[in-house]
Design a protein around this motif. Structure first.
Motif: not given
Length: 121
Positions: A101-121
Motif C-alpha cells: 500500500l504505501p509504495a503503490e500509493l506514492v508511485r501512482q499518486a506521483s505518476t498522476i501528479a506528473r501527468k497533471v504537471m505535463m498537462e498544465l505546463f
C-alpha cells in the motif's frame, strides 16, 4: 436560445392487494399483487418510499447518479473533477496487498501528479 423541457406524465391506476412486512434482519418489505390484467414495462430502480399512517404509499424514483469522468488513471488510482469544481484523487487496493500500500500509493499518486504537471505546463 434556451430549450424548454416538457415533462410527460403517464399514470396507470391498478387495483390490487398490498402486503407490508419486515424480515428477520429488520428490512421492511412491501409487495403489491395486481388483481387486473396489466402490461407494464418492468422497472428496477433506486427510489424513495413513503408509507403514510393512513396506508397510502408514495414511491418516487431517485435521479441517476452522475459519475465524473476520470481525467487521469493508473492501475489503482484515478483523478477526477467533480461537479463542484473540486479535484478528487481515488485510490483503492485489495486488503491482501496491504504490504504494498504505501509504495503503490506514492508511485501512482506521483505518476498522476506528473501527468497533471505535463498537462498544465
Amino acid at each position: 436560445m434556451a430549450t424548454k423541457k416538457i415533462m410527460i406524465k403517464r399514470e396507470v391506476t391498478l387495483e390490487g392487494l398490498m402486503t407490508f412486512g419486515q424480515l428477520e434482519n429488520g428490512q421492511r418489505t412491501l409487495d403489491f399483487a395486481c388483481c387486473e390484467v396489466a402490461r407494464l414495462e418492468p422497472v428496477v430502480t433506486r427510489c424513495r418510499l413513503q408509507v403514510m399512517r393512513d396506508g397510502n404509499v408514495y414511491i418516487t424514483q431517485l435521479p441517476r447518479r452522475q459519475r465524473n469522468t476520470p481525467l487521469f488513471r493508473d492501475d489503482n488510482a484515478s483523478l477526477t473533477r467533480g461537479r463542484d469544481g473540486r479535484f478528487y484523487f481515488i485510490f483503492s487496493l485489495p486488503g491482501e496487498r496491504v504490504a504494498e500500500l504505501p509504495a503503490e500509493l506514492v508511485r501512482q499518486a506521483s505518476t498522476i501528479a506528473r501527468k497533471v504537471m505535463m498537462e498544465l505546463f
